[in-house]
Write an enzyme that holds these catalytic residues in place. Structure first.
Site, PDB file in Angstrom:
ATOM      1  N   GLU A 102      -6.322  -4.544   8.330  1.00  0.00           N
ATOM      2  CA  GLU A 102      -5.232  -2.813   8.996  1.00  0.00           C
ATOM      3  C   GLU A 102      -4.784  -3.021  10.079  1.00  0.00           C
ATOM      4  O   GLU A 102      -5.590  -3.469  11.028  1.00  0.00           O
ATOM      5  CB  GLU A 102      -5.944  -1.885   8.321  1.00  0.00           C
ATOM      6  CG  GLU A 102      -6.196  -1.706   6.438  1.00  0.00           C
ATOM      7  CD  GLU A 102      -7.288  -0.343   6.753  1.00  0.00           C
ATOM      8  OE1 GLU A 102      -6.022  -0.063   5.281  1.00  0.00           O
ATOM      9  OE2 GLU A 102      -7.722   0.085   7.711  1.00  0.00           O
ATOM     10  N   ASN A 155      -4.567   5.627  -2.292  1.00  0.00           N
ATOM     11  CA  ASN A 155      -5.391   5.672  -1.652  1.00  0.00           C
ATOM     12  C   ASN A 155      -5.947   7.409  -2.834  1.00  0.00           C
ATOM     13  O   ASN A 155      -5.006   7.585  -3.062  1.00  0.00           O
ATOM     14  CB  ASN A 155      -5.481   6.262  -0.558  1.00  0.00           C
ATOM     15  CG  ASN A 155      -5.098   5.063   1.096  1.00  0.00           C
ATOM     16  OD1 ASN A 155      -6.589   4.218   1.371  1.00  0.00           O
ATOM     17  ND2 ASN A 155      -3.919   5.083   0.488  1.00  0.00           N
ATOM     18  N   GLU A 192       0.579  -1.247  -0.217  1.00  0.00           N
ATOM     19  CA  GLU A 192       0.147  -0.317   0.051  1.00  0.00           C
ATOM     20  C   GLU A 192       0.636   1.093  -0.016  1.00  0.00           C
ATOM     21  O   GLU A 192       1.801   1.633   0.868  1.00  0.00           O
ATOM     22  CB  GLU A 192      -0.697   0.004   1.097  1.00  0.00           C
ATOM     23  CG  GLU A 192      -1.710   1.410   1.828  1.00  0.00           C
ATOM     24  CD  GLU A 192      -2.667   1.968   2.554  1.00  0.00           C
ATOM     25  OE1 GLU A 192      -3.296   2.954   2.376  1.00  0.00           O
ATOM     26  OE2 GLU A 192      -2.870   0.334   3.150  1.00  0.00           O
ATOM     27  N   GLU A 250      -7.751   2.477  -3.719  1.00  0.00           N
ATOM     28  CA  GLU A 250      -8.708   2.343  -2.120  1.00  0.00           C
ATOM     29  C   GLU A 250      -9.769   3.778  -2.043  1.00  0.00           C
ATOM     30  O   GLU A 250      -9.335   4.380  -2.232  1.00  0.00           O
ATOM     31  CB  GLU A 250      -7.657   2.076  -1.018  1.00  0.00           C
ATOM     32  CG  GLU A 250      -6.626   1.045  -1.496  1.00  0.00           C
ATOM     33  CD  GLU A 250      -5.916   0.916   0.563  1.00  0.00           C
ATOM     34  OE1 GLU A 250      -6.685   1.551   1.179  1.00  0.00           O
ATOM     35  OE2 GLU A 250      -5.407  -0.169   0.262  1.00  0.00           O
TER      36      GLU A 250
END
Length: 563
Positions: free
Chosen positions: A210, A91, A36, A123
Site C-alpha cells: 500500500e 474492507n 480497492e 480485507e
C-alpha cells in the site's frame, strides 16, 4: 471536516455515502489487477469526506451495517464494468466481524448486482483478530466457502499472533503504507518489508504493498519479490464514473528485469529472500549461453535470463509472474511432472526434449534440461531452479573421438553453475542449497570462510594464495580445486568471480559461481594419458630404430675392419 453522529445518520438517509475505487496493479508489468473500494461521504456543501471523519462514528453508534450495505451495493453494481479477471477488494469493519450473518449479507448484495464472488477479496484488518479469533475464523471459513478470497490488511501494525496466518485461510498479505513510505530511507523499514514478503512467499500468499508513490519504491518492492501494489504512483481513488477511463489508462512503463539495486539500499542475504538470490546475479545469468530460470511453488517465473526467454519465444518481462503453463502451454504437460518431482525435493538432471513444432524460431533444436529444488533455512523446498542447454550441435555431429571429447568439455563448461556472493573480506554471504548438498559440511560450515574446510589439503595453500591476491588487488577469481562430497569422494570444481565496486572505488561485493568440472577433468586426464601412452609408444619405436641403426653401423664398421 469532522462530523457528528446525527450528520452521519442523515447522510446515510440521503444516500450520500459512495464508493471510490483505487487501482491495484501488478508491479512487474504495471497492468491493472483490480480495485480497492474506499468509502467517501459526498457532502452536498463540503464535497467528499475521507473515511477517517465518519467511519469511527458509524462503528460507535450502530450505523456501520447500513453504511457498508450502501457502499457495497453501489460498488458491486459499478464493478460490472470490470472485465475478467479484474478483482474488487472491500474492507469489513472489526465491528461487523462480530456478526455471524456478515457473509450472507455480502453474498446477497453481490448476487443482487450479479458480481461473481470468486473475484471478490474481503480485507480484514490485523487488529480485528485480537478480539474473538474463533468468531473471525468461523466467518472467514464461510466467506471462503462462498468463493471469496481473503486479505490480511495493514499487516505488521497490529498485535495479532502469526498463528492466525496458519489458522485463517488468507490469500493475501497487505503491507502497510507506513513501511512502504520509509523503506527507501530506513534500513529497518526495508527489512520489515522484506520479512513480510518472505513470509508471504513461504506461506504461498500474495503480497500487496500500500502507499506506493515513487518509482524507487516500486523497484525496491519488485526487487524484494512483492507482487502487487497500490498508491498514487498508479492512481488516486476515484468515483465509479471514472472506472472505464482507469481501465483504458496506459500502464506504467514496465520496470526492467530485476536490476541490481544501488549501493544505498543493496540487500544482503539477511535482508533478501531465498527465492530472489538468483535475481541478485541477473547480470551474470543474462550473459550465460544456458537458459536459466527460477520457479516458485506455484510454477510461476520469479526470474529468468534472456536465453531462456528466447527459447520460450517471449520477452523476459512477459514471463515474470506468469506460470509455465501460461507461457509454454503445449510443452507444459511434458515438463510438468519433472517440476512437480523437483518441488518434492528430487534433483532431476539431463532430461532431453525437443520443442513443439509451433516454435519456429528453434524448430529442429534439441535441449537438455535440469531441475534443481531450492531449499530454505528449514530445508523446505521453496522453488525450482531450471537450466536448459542447447545440445543440437552435439546431437547432430558425427562421432569423432577427439571432437566428442571437446564437445563434452564444452557442454561441461556451460553446465548449470552454483552462484555465490562474498563480501570484500571474502566471507560467503550466500550459501546455495546445491553447494550444501554437495559437501558434508552442512549450512553453518559453508558460511564465511569455513567453506575452505571442504577443500583437499593439497589444494588449500594454492586456493588461499589466489583468493588473498584477488581480494587485495581486485583481480578476477578463476581457480580449480577438489572438494569432498557427501559420498566421501573428491570432485574437481572451478570457481570464477568478479568484484563489484562502490562509488568511491572500493570493493563492496564479489559475485561469481562454482561449477562441477570433475567429469571434464577426468576426460582431460584420460586424453592426456592416452596421448602420453601414444607418445611413449612412438618414443619406444624411435628408440628401437635408433638402436637398430647403431647396431647396423657397428656391424658395418666391423666388417670393414676385417676386410
Amino acid at each position: 471536516m469532522l462530523a457528528n453522529r446525527i450528520e452521519v445518520a442523515e447522510a446515510l438517509d440521503r444516500n450520500e455515502v459512495i464508493p471510490y475505487f483505487q487501482p491495484i496493479v501488478e508491479l512487474r508489468s504495471g497492468q491493472l489487477a483490480g480495485f480497492e473500494v474506499l468509502a467517501r461521504w459526498q457532502h452536498a456543501e463540503h464535497g467528499p469526506f475521507l473515511p477517517g471523519n465518519f467511519i469511527s462514528l458509524a462503528e460507535a453508534h450502530g450505523l456501520i451495517d447500513a453504511l457498508t450495505q450502501q457502499v457495497f451495493r453501489k460498488a458491486f453494481y459499478a464493478a460490472l464494468l470490470l472485465p475478467e479477471p479484474l478483482t474488487l477488494s472491500v474492507n469489513v469493519s472489526p465491528v461487523q466481524l462480530e456478526n455471524s450473518s456478515l457473509p450472507y449479507a455480502i453474498r446477497e448484495l453481490a448476487e443482487e448486482a450479479g458480481f461473481p464472488l470468486k473475484r471478490l477479496i474481503v480485507e480484514i484488518t490485523e487488529s480485528t483478530l485480537l478480539k474473538d479469533p474463533a468468531q473471525v475464523q468461523t466467518i472467514a471459513g464461510k466467506l471462503k466457502a462462498m468463493g471469496c478470497r481473503l486479505a490480511l490488511d495493514d499487516f505488521g501494525t497490529g498485535y495479532s499472533s502469526l498463528r492466525h496466518l496458519q489458522t485463517l485461510p488468507f490469500d493475501e498479505l497487505k503491507i502497510d503504507r507506513s513501511f512502504v513510505s520509509e523503506m527507501t530511507k530506513k534500513r529497518d523499514s526495508r527489512k520489515i518489508v522484506a520479512a513480510i514478503v518472505g513470509l508471504g512467499q513461504s506461506l504461498g500468499l500474495a503480497t500487496v504493498a500500500e502507499g506506493v508513490e515513487t518509482e524507487e519504491q516500486a523497484q525496491m518492492l519488485l526487487w524484494l519479490g512483492c507482487e502487487l501494489g497500490q498508491g498514487w504512483r498508479y492512481g488516486h481513488a476515484q468515483a465509479a464514473a471514472t472506472i472505464p477511463e482507469m481501465i483504458r489508462k496506459e500502464p506504467k512503463a514496465i520496470l526492467p528485469a530485476l536490476v541490481t539495486p544501488g549501493d544505498e539500499w543493496a540487500t544482503s542475504n539477511l535482508e533478501g529472500l531465498p527465492m530472489l538470490r538468483l535475481a541478485q546475479l541477473q547480470a551474470i545469468y543474462d550473459g550465460a549461453p544456458v537458459g536459466l530460470c527460477f520457479l516458485d511453488r506455484k510454477m510461476r517465473y520469479v526470474n529468468l535470463n534472456k536465453r531462456l526467454a528466447e527459447i520460450n519465444g517471449a520477452s523476459v518481462e512477459a514471463h515474470l509472474g506468469r506460470t509455465v503453463e501460461e507461457m509454454i502451454p503445449i510443452a507444459f504437460p511434458v515438463i510438468e511432472p519433472y517440476i512437480t518431482r523437483a518441488l518434492g525435493g528430487e534433483v532431476i538432471a539431463s532430461v532431453a526434449f525437443t520443442p513443439p513444432a509451433d516454435q519456429s524460431e528453434i524448430a529442429g533444436s534439441r535441449f537438455l534440461a535440469s531441475y534443481q529444488p531450492a531449499w530454505d533455512e528449514a530445508d523446505e523446498v521453496i522453488g525450482v531452479s531450471v537450466s536448459v542447454l542447447d545440445i543440437t550441435e552435439s546431437t547432430h555431429s558425427e562421432f569423432q573421438p577427439m571432437r566428442s571429447a571437446e564437445r563434452q568439455s564444452s557442454l561441461t563448461e556451460t553446465s548449470p553453475e552454483t552462484p555465490w556472493v562474498m563480501d570484500a573480506e571474502g566471507n560467503d554471504l550466500q550459501v546455495s542449497s546445491r553447494w550444501v548438498r554437495t559437501t558434508p559440511l552442512g549450512k553453518d560450515k559453508t558460511r564465511n570462510l569455513r567453506w575452505l574446510e571442504a577443500l583437499h589439503t593439497e589444494d588449500l595453500e594454492r586456493v588461499v594464495k589466489t583468493m588473498t591476491e584477488a581480494l587485495s588487488t581486485g583481480k578476477p577469481i578463476d581457480i580449480e580445486y577438489r572438494i569432498e562430497g557427501v559420498d566421501g569422494e573428491w570432485r574437481w570444481m572451478r570457481s570464477t568471480g568478479s568484484p563489484r565496486y562502490g562509488a568511491s572505488g572500493e570493493i563492496t561485493r564479489w559475485y561469481g559461481s562454482v561449477e562441477d568440472i570433475h567429469d571434464r577433468k577426468l576426460m582431460e586426464d584420460s586424453i592426456r594419458e592416452s596421448w602420453e601412452y601414444s607418445m611413449g609408444e612412438r618414443n619406444m619405436v624411435a628408440e628401437g630404430v635408433r638402436v637398430a641403426e647403431e647396431l647396423r653401423n657397428s656391424i658395418a664398421k666391423g666388417d670393414a675392419a676385417v676386410s
